[in-house]
Design an enzyme around this catalytic site. Structure first.
Site, PDB file in Angstrom:
ATOM      1  N   GLU A 127      79.296 -72.377  42.047  1.00  0.00           N
ATOM      2  CA  GLU A 127      78.948 -71.896  43.482  1.00  0.00           C
ATOM      3  C   GLU A 127      79.652 -70.422  43.373  1.00  0.00           C
ATOM      4  O   GLU A 127      79.258 -69.673  44.170  1.00  0.00           O
ATOM      5  CB  GLU A 127      79.931 -72.878  44.470  1.00  0.00           C
ATOM      6  CG  GLU A 127      79.171 -74.028  44.995  1.00  0.00           C
ATOM      7  CD  GLU A 127      77.740 -73.622  45.818  1.00  0.00           C
ATOM      8  OE1 GLU A 127      77.730 -72.972  46.737  1.00  0.00           O
ATOM      9  OE2 GLU A 127      76.671 -74.207  45.435  1.00  0.00           O
ATOM     10  N   TYR A 149      83.728 -71.787  50.885  1.00  0.00           N
ATOM     11  CA  TYR A 149      84.162 -72.532  49.821  1.00  0.00           C
ATOM     12  C   TYR A 149      84.237 -71.939  48.611  1.00  0.00           C
ATOM     13  O   TYR A 149      85.147 -71.846  47.788  1.00  0.00           O
ATOM     14  CB  TYR A 149      83.008 -73.911  49.487  1.00  0.00           C
ATOM     15  CG  TYR A 149      83.353 -74.649  48.331  1.00  0.00           C
ATOM     16  CD1 TYR A 149      84.268 -75.708  48.055  1.00  0.00           C
ATOM     17  CD2 TYR A 149      82.557 -74.263  47.184  1.00  0.00           C
ATOM     18  CE1 TYR A 149      84.544 -76.365  46.743  1.00  0.00           C
ATOM     19  CE2 TYR A 149      82.409 -75.013  46.002  1.00  0.00           C
ATOM     20  CZ  TYR A 149      83.470 -76.067  45.859  1.00  0.00           C
ATOM     21  OH  TYR A 149      83.495 -76.711  44.620  1.00  0.00           O
ATOM     22  N   LYS A 153      87.420 -70.631  46.253  1.00  0.00           N
ATOM     23  CA  LYS A 153      87.117 -71.126  44.915  1.00  0.00           C
ATOM     24  C   LYS A 153      87.438 -69.745  43.982  1.00  0.00           C
ATOM     25  O   LYS A 153      88.015 -69.785  42.922  1.00  0.00           O
ATOM     26  CB  LYS A 153      86.029 -71.984  44.424  1.00  0.00           C
ATOM     27  CG  LYS A 153      86.261 -73.315  44.834  1.00  0.00           C
ATOM     28  CD  LYS A 153      87.133 -74.349  44.057  1.00  0.00           C
ATOM     29  CE  LYS A 153      86.998 -75.563  44.479  1.00  0.00           C
ATOM     30  NZ  LYS A 153      87.716 -76.550  43.172  1.00  0.00           N
TER      31      LYS A 153
HETATM   32  P1  NAP Z   1      85.478 -85.132  45.667  1.00  0.00           P
HETATM   33  O1  NAP Z   1      84.870 -86.374  45.154  1.00  0.00           O
HETATM   34  O2  NAP Z   1      85.106 -84.535  47.072  1.00  0.00           O
HETATM   35  O3  NAP Z   1      87.321 -85.386  45.595  1.00  0.00           O
HETATM   36  C1  NAP Z   1      88.051 -84.299  45.999  1.00  0.00           C
HETATM   37  C2  NAP Z   1      89.339 -85.011  45.949  1.00  0.00           C
HETATM   38  O4  NAP Z   1      90.275 -83.792  46.733  1.00  0.00           O
HETATM   39  C3  NAP Z   1      89.654 -86.267  46.528  1.00  0.00           C
HETATM   40  O5  NAP Z   1      90.584 -86.992  45.971  1.00  0.00           O
HETATM   41  C4  NAP Z   1      90.200 -85.876  47.909  1.00  0.00           C
HETATM   42  O6  NAP Z   1      90.744 -86.623  48.596  1.00  0.00           O
HETATM   43  C5  NAP Z   1      91.103 -84.440  47.501  1.00  0.00           C
HETATM   44  N1  NAP Z   1      91.467 -83.766  48.478  1.00  0.00           N
HETATM   45  C6  NAP Z   1      90.812 -83.160  49.498  1.00  0.00           C
HETATM   46  N2  NAP Z   1      91.661 -82.380  50.369  1.00  0.00           N
HETATM   47  C7  NAP Z   1      92.751 -82.542  49.826  1.00  0.00           C
HETATM   48  C8  NAP Z   1      94.019 -82.066  50.308  1.00  0.00           C
HETATM   49  N3  NAP Z   1      94.116 -81.182  51.316  1.00  0.00           N
HETATM   50  N4  NAP Z   1      95.212 -82.239  49.623  1.00  0.00           N
HETATM   51  C9  NAP Z   1      95.071 -83.121  48.671  1.00  0.00           C
HETATM   52  N5  NAP Z   1      94.099 -83.644  48.127  1.00  0.00           N
HETATM   53  C10 NAP Z   1      92.778 -83.369  48.809  1.00  0.00           C
HETATM   54  O7  NAP Z   1      85.155 -83.861  44.582  1.00  0.00           O
HETATM   55  P2  NAP Z   1      84.924 -84.130  43.039  1.00  0.00           P
HETATM   56  O8  NAP Z   1      83.186 -84.114  42.916  1.00  0.00           O
HETATM   57  O9  NAP Z   1      85.522 -84.968  42.353  1.00  0.00           O
HETATM   58  O10 NAP Z   1      85.069 -82.526  42.719  1.00  0.00           O
HETATM   59  C11 NAP Z   1      86.340 -82.330  41.815  1.00  0.00           C
HETATM   60  C12 NAP Z   1      86.623 -81.076  42.027  1.00  0.00           C
HETATM   61  O11 NAP Z   1      85.848 -80.208  41.299  1.00  0.00           O
HETATM   62  C13 NAP Z   1      86.862 -80.202  43.337  1.00  0.00           C
HETATM   63  O12 NAP Z   1      87.905 -79.197  43.243  1.00  0.00           O
HETATM   64  C14 NAP Z   1      85.436 -79.774  43.409  1.00  0.00           C
HETATM   65  O13 NAP Z   1      85.575 -78.515  44.371  1.00  0.00           O
HETATM   66  C15 NAP Z   1      85.408 -79.281  42.057  1.00  0.00           C
HETATM   67  N6  NAP Z   1      83.742 -79.132  41.586  1.00  0.00           N
HETATM   68  C16 NAP Z   1      82.901 -80.100  41.607  1.00  0.00           C
HETATM   69  C17 NAP Z   1      81.936 -79.950  41.197  1.00  0.00           C
HETATM   70  C18 NAP Z   1      80.892 -81.391  41.346  1.00  0.00           C
HETATM   71  O14 NAP Z   1      79.627 -80.870  41.182  1.00  0.00           O
HETATM   72  N7  NAP Z   1      81.169 -82.665  41.467  1.00  0.00           N
HETATM   73  C19 NAP Z   1      81.347 -79.199  40.546  1.00  0.00           C
HETATM   74  C20 NAP Z   1      82.161 -77.739  40.381  1.00  0.00           C
HETATM   75  C21 NAP Z   1      83.445 -77.989  40.934  1.00  0.00           C
HETATM   76  P3  NAP Z   1      90.503 -87.746  49.449  1.00  0.00           P
HETATM   77  O15 NAP Z   1      89.652 -88.833  48.874  1.00  0.00           O
HETATM   78  O16 NAP Z   1      91.454 -88.265  50.248  1.00  0.00           O
HETATM   79  O17 NAP Z   1      89.484 -87.120  50.534  1.00  0.00           O
HETATM   80  O1  G4F Z   2      74.703 -81.628  47.016  1.00  0.00           O
HETATM   81  P1  G4F Z   2      75.257 -80.419  47.637  1.00  0.00           P
HETATM   82  O2  G4F Z   2      75.726 -80.540  48.905  1.00  0.00           O
HETATM   83  O3  G4F Z   2      76.206 -79.670  46.597  1.00  0.00           O
HETATM   84  P2  G4F Z   2      76.507 -78.083  46.328  1.00  0.00           P
HETATM   85  O4  G4F Z   2      76.229 -77.207  47.659  1.00  0.00           O
HETATM   86  O5  G4F Z   2      75.657 -77.552  45.169  1.00  0.00           O
HETATM   87  O6  G4F Z   2      78.031 -78.052  45.950  1.00  0.00           O
HETATM   88  C1  G4F Z   2      78.366 -79.135  44.922  1.00  0.00           C
HETATM   89  O7  G4F Z   2      78.178 -78.496  43.752  1.00  0.00           O
HETATM   90  C2  G4F Z   2      78.811 -77.424  43.453  1.00  0.00           C
HETATM   91  C3  G4F Z   2      78.790 -76.916  42.063  1.00  0.00           C
HETATM   92  O8  G4F Z   2      77.924 -75.946  42.082  1.00  0.00           O
HETATM   93  C4  G4F Z   2      80.777 -77.960  43.657  1.00  0.00           C
HETATM   94  F1  G4F Z   2      81.413 -76.774  43.481  1.00  0.00           F
HETATM   95  C5  G4F Z   2      80.707 -78.222  45.070  1.00  0.00           C
HETATM   96  O9  G4F Z   2      82.042 -78.719  45.127  1.00  0.00           O
HETATM   97  C6  G4F Z   2      79.803 -79.471  45.180  1.00  0.00           C
HETATM   98  O10 G4F Z   2      80.170 -80.607  44.402  1.00  0.00           O
HETATM   99  O11 G4F Z   2      73.788 -79.288  47.934  1.00  0.00           O
HETATM  100  C7  G4F Z   2      73.025 -79.082  47.017  1.00  0.00           C
HETATM  101  C8  G4F Z   2      71.680 -78.496  47.335  1.00  0.00           C
HETATM  102  C9  G4F Z   2      72.248 -77.295  48.570  1.00  0.00           C
HETATM  103  O12 G4F Z   2      71.326 -76.109  48.265  1.00  0.00           O
HETATM  104  C10 G4F Z   2      71.669 -77.836  49.699  1.00  0.00           C
HETATM  105  O13 G4F Z   2      71.347 -76.731  50.830  1.00  0.00           O
HETATM  106  O14 G4F Z   2      70.977 -79.088  48.249  1.00  0.00           O
HETATM  107  C11 G4F Z   2      70.534 -78.660  49.366  1.00  0.00           C
HETATM  108  N1  G4F Z   2      70.268 -79.986  50.485  1.00  0.00           N
HETATM  109  C12 G4F Z   2      69.056 -80.042  50.902  1.00  0.00           C
HETATM  110  N2  G4F Z   2      69.280 -80.978  51.987  1.00  0.00           N
HETATM  111  C13 G4F Z   2      71.320 -80.588  50.863  1.00  0.00           C
HETATM  112  C14 G4F Z   2      70.478 -81.471  51.866  1.00  0.00           C
HETATM  113  N3  G4F Z   2      72.529 -80.782  50.917  1.00  0.00           N
HETATM  114  C15 G4F Z   2      73.159 -81.716  51.293  1.00  0.00           C
HETATM  115  N4  G4F Z   2      74.449 -82.071  50.956  1.00  0.00           N
HETATM  116  N5  G4F Z   2      72.517 -82.632  52.413  1.00  0.00           N
HETATM  117  C16 G4F Z   2      71.089 -82.385  52.757  1.00  0.00           C
HETATM  118  O15 G4F Z   2      70.577 -83.074  53.559  1.00  0.00           O
END
Ligand code: NAP
Ligand code: G4F
Length: 351
Positions: A127, A149, A153
Site C-alpha cells: 500500500e 493506513y 505504515k
Molecule cells: P489482521 O488479520 O487484521 O490482524 C491484525 C492483528 O493486529 C490482529 O491480531 C489484531 O488483533 C491486532 N491489532 C489490531 N489493533 C491492535 C492494537 N491496537 N494493539 C494490539 N494489537 C492490535 O492482519 P493480517 O492480514 O494478519 O496482517 C498482518 C500485518 O501485515 C498487519 O500489520 C498488516 O497491516 C500487514 N500487511 C498485511 C497484508 C495482507 O495482505 N494480509 C499485506 C501487507 C501488510 P484483534 O484480533 O484483536 O483485532
Molecule cells: O481486500 P482489500 O480491502 O485490501 P487492500 O485495500 O488491498 O489492503 C490489503 O492489502 C494491503 C497490501 O497491499 C495490506 F497492507 C492491507 O493491510 C490489507 O491487507 O481491497 C482490495 C481492493 C481495493 O482496491 C478495494 O477498493 O478491492 C477493492 N474492493 C472492491 N470492492 C473492495 C470491495 N474491497 C473491500 N474490502 N470490500 C469491497 O466490497
C-alpha cells in the site's frame, strides 16, 4: 530454544506465523487485545492455541508493550499488529496512525533501550506505493501512499530503517503485497467474495455487492508469506524485501474465478454500489520478488486459481458443516451486517 514474540498473533498472519515457528522449534509468545468476547478462532483453527503463551498488550500502550517484551525476553519480534483494513483508516485516521505508525516506533524504542540484540520484523506493505510510479514495483520504487493506513505504515517503514542505520538494530521491513487465505478477515475483498460465493451456492445469500472492480492486486497465499518473514530475520545482515507473486489480477477477475469454482455465473449475482468505493484507492499493485528470490531463496508456489479455489472450498465446507449442525471456531456466523456504517461513510466522503 529460540524465543519469538508476535504482536497481532490473533490475526491471519499471526496465526500462520505462530504455527510455522512452533514447527521450527521456537517458543512462541503472542500479544492479544483484551476484548469482551474472545477472538482466538484462527489459533484454534490451526490447532496452536495451547502451544503458545499469550500476553495482553495494545500497540497504543507503551507500558504493556514493555511488559510483553520484558517477560518474553525474545530473540525475535515480529510486529504484525495493526489496524490493517485500509477502508477503516479513512474512518479512524488518528487511531490508525497511533497503532500502525507510532506502534512500531514504541517497540523499536524498547528494543534500543533494553536489548539491542533482539531482531525486529516490521509488517510493511505494498500500500506504500499508492499511486504507482512504475507498473511493477520493487524495493527502489517511490512510495506515494493513498490512505491514512499507508501513511501510518510509511512512518513505521522509515523508523525501522532509521533504527537499523542509526542505532545498528537488526530491523527489517517486509514489503508484503496482498496475501490471502481461509483465515482472511471477512471485510477484505477476497474473503468477502469467497464467503458470499459459498452462501449463494448453498442458498443462504442472494447477491454480492462490491465497490471498485477494476482495482488490481498481486494476491499470494498467506502461509507462504510468513515463511518469507522468518527468512528475513535469519539472514546475516538486515535488509528490506518485497514479497509478491509478480502477477496482478483485478477484483473482477477474482470474482469471476470464485463463482466459476462453484459452478456459478458471477453476472447473475454481483452488483456494485459506491458505498464500497473508497475516497482514494490504489489502482494497480504488482510486485517484483526478484530480490527475495535471489537473496533468501524464497518463491511463491500457489497460483491465483489455486488460491481462489482453496478459499472458496474452505468457505463452502464451513457453511455445509454449519448447516449440518456442527459448531466450530469460525468468524462468519456472527459477522455483523455493516451496511449502515458504510452508508454514512460514503455520504461524507465520496466525490
Ligand atoms: P489482521 O488479520 O487484521 O490482524 C491484525 C492483528 O493486529 C490482529 O491480531 C489484531 O488483533 C491486532 N491489532 C489490531 N489493533 C491492535 C492494537 N491496537 N494493539 C494490539 N494489537 C492490535 O492482519 P493480517 O492480514 O494478519 O496482517 C498482518 C500485518 O501485515 C498487519 O500489520 C498488516 O497491516 C500487514 N500487511 C498485511 C497484508 C495482507 O495482505 N494480509 C499485506 C501487507 C501488510 P484483534 O484480533 O484483536 O483485532
Ligand atoms: O481486500 P482489500 O480491502 O485490501 P487492500 O485495500 O488491498 O489492503 C490489503 O492489502 C494491503 C497490501 O497491499 C495490506 F497492507 C492491507 O493491510 C490489507 O491487507 O481491497 C482490495 C481492493 C481495493 O482496491 C478495494 O477498493 O478491492 C477493492 N474492493 C472492491 N470492492 C473492495 C470491495 N474491497 C473491500 N474490502 N470490500 C469491497 O466490497
Amino acid at each position: 530454544m529460540k524465543k519469538a514474540l508476535i504482536t497481532g498473533i490473533t490475526g491471519q498472519d499471526g496465526a500462520y506465523l505462530a504455527k510455522l515457528l512452533i514447527e521450527k522449534g521456537y517458543s512462541v509468545y503472542g500479544t492479544y487485545r483484551r476484548v469482551s468476547s474472545p477472538n482466538f478462532w484462527r489459533l484454534q483453527y490451526l490447532n496452536v492455541l495451547d502451544k503458545i503463551t499469550l500476553i495482553p498488550a495494545d500497540m497504543a500502550d507503551m507500558s504493556s508493550l514493555f511488559e510483553a517484551i520484558s517477560v518474553s525476553d525474545p530473540d525475535e519480534i515480529y510486529n504484525l499488529a495493526a489496524q490493517s483494513y485500509v477502508g477503516a483508516s479513512f474512518d479512524q485516521p488518528l487511531l490508525t496512525t497511533e497503532i500502525d505508525g507510532s506502534g512500531a516506533t514504541r517497540i523499536l524504542e524498547i528494543i534500543r533501550h533494553i536489548n539491542k540484540d533482539i531482531k525486529f520484523y516490521q509488517a510493511s506493505t505494498s500500500e506504500l506505493y499508492g499511486t504507482v510510479a512504475e507498473n511493477i514495483q520493487n524495493e527502489n520504487t517511490v512510495f506515494c501512499p493513498n490512505s491514512p493506513y499507508a501513511a501510518a505504515k510509511l512512518l513505521s517503514f522509515h523508523n525501522t530503517r532509521i533504527y537499523r542505520e542509526g542505532y545498528g538494530l537488526f530491523a527489517c521491513n517486509g514489503i508484503l503485497f496482498n496475501h490471502e487465505s481461509p483465515l482472511r478477515g471477512l471485510e477484505f475483498v477476497t474473503r468477502k467474495i469467497t464467503n458470499a460465493v459459498a452462501k449463494i451456492k448453498l442458498g443462504l445469500q442472494k447477491e454480492l455487492v462490491l465497490g471498485n472492480l477494476d482495482a488490481k492486486r498481486d494476491w499470494g497465499f498467506a502461509p507462504e508469506y510468513v515463511e518469507a518473514m522468518w527468512r528475513m530475520l535469519q539472514q546475516e545482515k538486515p535488509d528490506d524485501f518485497v514479497v509478491a507473486t509478480g502477477e496482478t489480477h483485478s477484483v473482477r477477475e477474482f470474482v469471476n474465478e470464485a463463482f466459476k469454482q462453484a459452478n456459478l455465473n458471477a453476472d447473475d449475482f454481483v452488483k456494485t454500489d459506491k458505498i464500497f468505493v473508497r475516497p482514494h484507492d490504489v489502482n494497480l499493485l504488482c510486485g517484483d520478488p526478484s530480490k527475495i528470490k535471489n537473496n533468501l531463496n524464497w518463491n511463491c508456489k500457489t497460483t491465483f486459481a489455486e488460491l481462489v479455489k482453496v478459499m472458496v472450498n474452505a468457505d463452502i465446507k464451513r457453511w455445509e458443516n454449519f448447516l449440518a449442525g456442527e459448531s466450530f471456531a469460525w468468524d462468519a456466523p456472527s459477522f455483523p451486517d455493516n451496511i449502515t456504517i458504510l452508508k454514512r461513510h460514503s455520504k461524507n466522503n465520496i466525490k
